[in-house]
Design an enzyme around this catalytic site. Structure first.
Site, PDB file in Angstrom:
ATOM      1  N   TRP B 321       0.845  -1.206   0.000  1.00  0.00           N
ATOM      2  CA  TRP B 321       0.000   0.000   0.000  1.00  0.00           C
ATOM      3  C   TRP B 321       0.882   1.259   0.000  1.00  0.00           C
ATOM      4  O   TRP B 321       0.545   2.268  -0.611  1.00  0.00           O
ATOM      5  CB  TRP B 321      -0.899  -0.013   1.245  1.00  0.00           C
ATOM      6  N   HIS B 322       2.034   1.169   0.696  1.00  0.00           N
ATOM      7  CA  HIS B 322       2.887   2.349   0.831  1.00  0.00           C
ATOM      8  C   HIS B 322       3.523   2.776  -0.479  1.00  0.00           C
ATOM      9  O   HIS B 322       3.809   3.957  -0.677  1.00  0.00           O
ATOM     10  CB  HIS B 322       3.982   2.106   1.881  1.00  0.00           C
ATOM     11  N   GLY B 323       3.785   1.843  -1.357  1.00  0.00           N
ATOM     12  CA  GLY B 323       4.401   2.259  -2.608  1.00  0.00           C
ATOM     13  C   GLY B 323       4.686   1.100  -3.528  1.00  0.00           C
ATOM     14  O   GLY B 323       4.751  -0.058  -3.101  1.00  0.00           O
ATOM     15  N   PHE B 473       2.362   8.494  -1.135  1.00  0.00           N
ATOM     16  CA  PHE B 473       1.613   7.241  -1.037  1.00  0.00           C
ATOM     17  C   PHE B 473       0.141   7.487  -1.362  1.00  0.00           C
ATOM     18  O   PHE B 473      -0.677   6.656  -1.300  1.00  0.00           O
ATOM     19  CB  PHE B 473       1.756   6.618   0.350  1.00  0.00           C
TER      20      PHE B 473
END
Lengths: 294, 473
Positions: B321-323, B473
């Site tokens: 999800w962060h990147g 993000f």
């Protein structure tokens, strides 16, 4: 709601007052010190001092001519007022600062960089914040107002809210001001004469061939500087400091004496990088200037 | 528009005054918040507005249909449509190039040459945050935990609410949407606490995060030539940079929302005082970890079946999800590996109910330091440009004969290092005092706030400030 807004305004006012008092005190300490060149000039020398010459310029002006050597050999009195990472507008500001503080000079030697030969974009230079302790002086404030861009003009608005400039340049101004409380004579990388030299033994690793360029000096700001010098009974001389393996043929239509020493230092052993001489190169360049003046 | 900018300093008071003095009823206030939020978001790039409008419109309509439908299969189809569109948009903008690259690399690895073209896309700011927020609404409507709203303005304002739009906290519709649907009266106590949080958040961001960020960039840009001291400092400073950058944003967001009479959820609760990884995750980015718990972990089976697998998936997805980079996935994996042993042995609840003040002491100190060290090592994966760099950095942390330390190479860097250390000590001292009192947030008195304002003014990294890390993000 009313109470909330009043409380917010009250504490905002207290905060603004408090940080302005601290900022004012900080700038006052710097103004009374010798940390940066503008303060050094005012506090190191007696008012009305008459110099035989002063040197203006950026890093090349700061590191090429050794004024201590010049004064010793020619029995003169000079000072190097160059500031690194600056351009012609800052040199002009420094000259105004010099005259406005009642100093006199017979000759003003301006170390002109190649980038300043022609008219370029005029903007605030990286180290102009060093004049901030003198922002209440009209010539400094006018300079900042004229060239500073953006919604919040940090330097020029510092005349009324000193915290604006001081907080933006806190590493460069606030912390040095604390040092100056304990040591007023502390200087930022320049000696008693205003000079700085690159470390001995540092050499340029290059083997270029000599290049000859024909150039012309047309920057109108040089004419402005010439006028300012004339108004204050000084003579402007342009000095072209050594550039590695570069010979400049300069077309001189502006009526200012030019010391063209672009090619006066030849060996890469005498350069720190392509446009700055090292300690040995500085000695050679200074000797060339002394010979020229003699 | 970013919180630590001149534009926002003018924008916020203007919206605040209009909100309470000009637009006095709920509908007018919601319209104002919606317009203000779109101005705030469009300040980056007006084209992003089309996307958030589309996402809001779609979820509003689909949820309305879910609410109206009685057939389970239709409701499911509508939910899947929402998931498909929202996650599809997120996938396209955020992960498309990553999958193309990974696909090409895997083929190249097996000896085949494939040429690929990158899709030239700008990642819309905060897309992961508002996508999850709108999804929570549709899923909650599907689950029957929330009735679909008929108030389109309130819904659009809920999705785009400017304080938390671009970097959270990721609000649940069950908490935030009802606040848009009821009359709001000015509450002085709430507004006071909001101002306190805003100043605290600005201190974290401008003084701690932006100063440490300068040094972290230096170390990471030159890590191959740096000695152990520099690498340790770089890693530790990044732990504080990421914490103060992100939690600073959350504090400003929560504080700003309170000025308009809204209560957002706590997003960080002194995570570096955690005594184990499980506690860390109960204190770090709470809005995301609880989102994954409610909308991923529990639907996967929760603790009832395949619980270890479920935890593993949650951590991997959280990392992703962060990147769109393997480094984030590996970061998630490292945390999964640290968490799962506690989970299996049941020790993950050990520290949950312990009173903070009872555990101040040598044991507390030792377990906190160990947890912080593990978290710091994991952050190396998060900060590194790629996996090779991360492993090399960690290898050099332990085996290193180099002597360079860029942090001590100039007076300027030494000064910034001293400012960073001092500001971190101030941060820890203040947080510890509130942590001991079992508080969930810092709320300083007027003297403390004036001290922070002085610190922000004279120690803040205004000249070398950086964007909020979590915007990417």
């Amino acid at each position: 709601m009313r109470e909330f807004i009043l409380k917010l305004l009250k504490y905002s006012l207290i905060a603004v007052l408090l940080i302005n008092v601290v900022a004012f005190a900080s700038l006052f300490c710097l103004r009374k010190s010798e940390f940066y060149k503008p303060s050094y000039l005012v506090n190191h020398f007696e008012e009305n001092t008459k110099f035989d010459y002063i040197i203006l310029g950026s890093s090349r002006g700061l590191t090429t001519i050794n004024t201590k050597q010049v004064d010793k050999d020619l029995e003169t009195r000079g000072v190097n007022l160059s500031i690194d990472d600056t351009g012609l507008p800052t040199h002009k500001l420094m000259l105004e600062h010099f005259y406005n503080n009642n100093f006199e000079a017979k000759k003003v030697i301006l170390t002109l960089d190649r980038g300043s030969f022609k008219k370029g974009e005029i903007k605030i230079n990286d180290n102009d914040y060093r004049f901030l302790p003198f922002i209440t002086n009209d010539y400094v404030h006018d300079y900042c107002s004229k060239y500073e861009k953006g919604v919040i003009k940090k330097l020029s608005y510092s005349k009324y809210f000193p915290f604006l400039g001081l907080s933006f340049y806190n590493a460069e101004l606030f912390f040095p001001s604390i040092i100056t409380i304990f040591n007023k004579e502390k200087r930022n990388r320049f000696d008693d004469y205003g000079n700085y030299q690159y470390p001995a033994g540092s050499k340029l690793n290059s083997n270029n061939k000599l290049v000859t360029d024909e150039v012309e000096i047309t920057n109108p700001m040089v004419i402005e500087l010439k006028r300012l010098c004339k108004k204050n009974n000084s003579e402007l001389i342009l000095y072209i400091a050594p550039i590695y393996k570069t010979k400049l043929i300069i077309k001189n239509d502006i009526g200012v004496e030019i010391i063209n020493h672009a090619n006066s230092v030849e060996s890469s052993d005498n350069f720190y990088d392509h446009i700055h001489v090292n300690q040995e190169g500085r000695e050679i360049a200074t000797k060339a200037v002394i010979d020229y003046i003699k | 528009m970013i919180f630590n900018s001149i534009e926002f300093a003018l924008f916020l008071p203007l919206v605040f005054l209009l909100y309470w003095f000009v637009f006095k009823n709920r509908i007018q206030q919601n319209i104002l918040l919606l317009i203000a939020s779109y101005v705030f978001y469009g300040w980056w790039d007006w084209r992003f507005l089309l996307l958030i409008f589309f996402s809001s419109f779609l979820d509003f309509m689909l949820s309305k249909k879910i609410g109206e439908s009685t057939r389970k299969s239709t409701r499911k189809l509508l939910l899947v449509s929402s998931l498909f569109f929202n996650l599809g948009v997120l996938f396209y903008f955020k992960y498309c190039n990553f999958f193309i690259d990974s696909f090409v690399n895997s083929f190249t690895f097996f000896g085949n040459e494939i040429t690929s073209n990158h899709i030239d896309i700008i990642l819309p700011v905060g897309i992961s945050f508002y996508t999850f927020q709108t999804l929570s609404y549709t899923i909650d409507v599907y689950r029957g935990r929330l009735s679909p709203t008929k108030d389109v303005i309130s819904f659009f304002a809920f999705v785009s609410f400017f304080p938390q739009l671009v970097a959270g906290p990721i609000e649940r519709a069950t908490n935030l949407l009802p606040q848009f649907l009821k009359e709001r009266n000015f509450q002085r106590k709430l507004a006071n606490s909001g101002v306190k949080l805003i100043i605290w958040g600005l201190f974290k961001k401008i003084v701690v995060a932006d100063n440490t960020g300068i040094l972290v960039d230096l170390v990471y840009d030159n890590f191959e030539t740096q000695n152990q001291v520099a690498l340790i400092l770089g890693a530790v400073l990044f732990s504080f940079q990421i914490y103060c950058d992100f939690s600073g944003y959350s504090d400003i967001a929560i504080g700003t929302a309170r000025l308009f009479g809204f209560n957002l959820m706590t997003n960080f609760s002194f995570p570096y005082f955690s005594r184990d990884i499980a506690e860390f995750w109960r204190r770090w980015h709470i809005s995301l970890s609880t989102w994954f718990r409610d909308y991923l972990y529990i639907p996967l089976g929760g603790s009832k079946e395949f619980k270890v697998r479920n935890v593993f998936i949650v951590f991997l997805v959280s990392g992703f999800w962060h990147g769109a980079n393997w480094t984030f996935i590996l970061w998630g994996l490292v945390h999964a590996l640290l968490f799962i042993p506690l989970f299996i042995t049941g020790n993950y609840l050990k520290n949950k109910y312990a009173k903070n003040k009872e555990l101040i002491g040598v044991r507390f100190f030792a377990s906190t330091i160990i947890t912080f060290t593990m978290v710091t090592l994991a952050w190396v994966f998060f900060r590194a440009e790629n996996i090779t760099q991360a492993f090399t950095y960690i290898e050099h942390l332990f085996v290193n004969n180099l002597s360079d330390n860029i942090l001590f190479s100039s007076n300027k860097y030494i000064l910034i290092l001293l400012i960073s250390i001092f500001s971190i000590l101030v941060l820890l001292f203040i947080e510890a005092s509130f942590y001991k009192k079992n508080k969930t947030e810092v709320a300083l008195n007027s003297k403390g706030l004036l001290f922070l304002i002085l610190m922000i003014t004279f120690l803040g990294a205004f000249k070398n400030h950086s964007e909020f890390i979590y915007f990417q993000f």
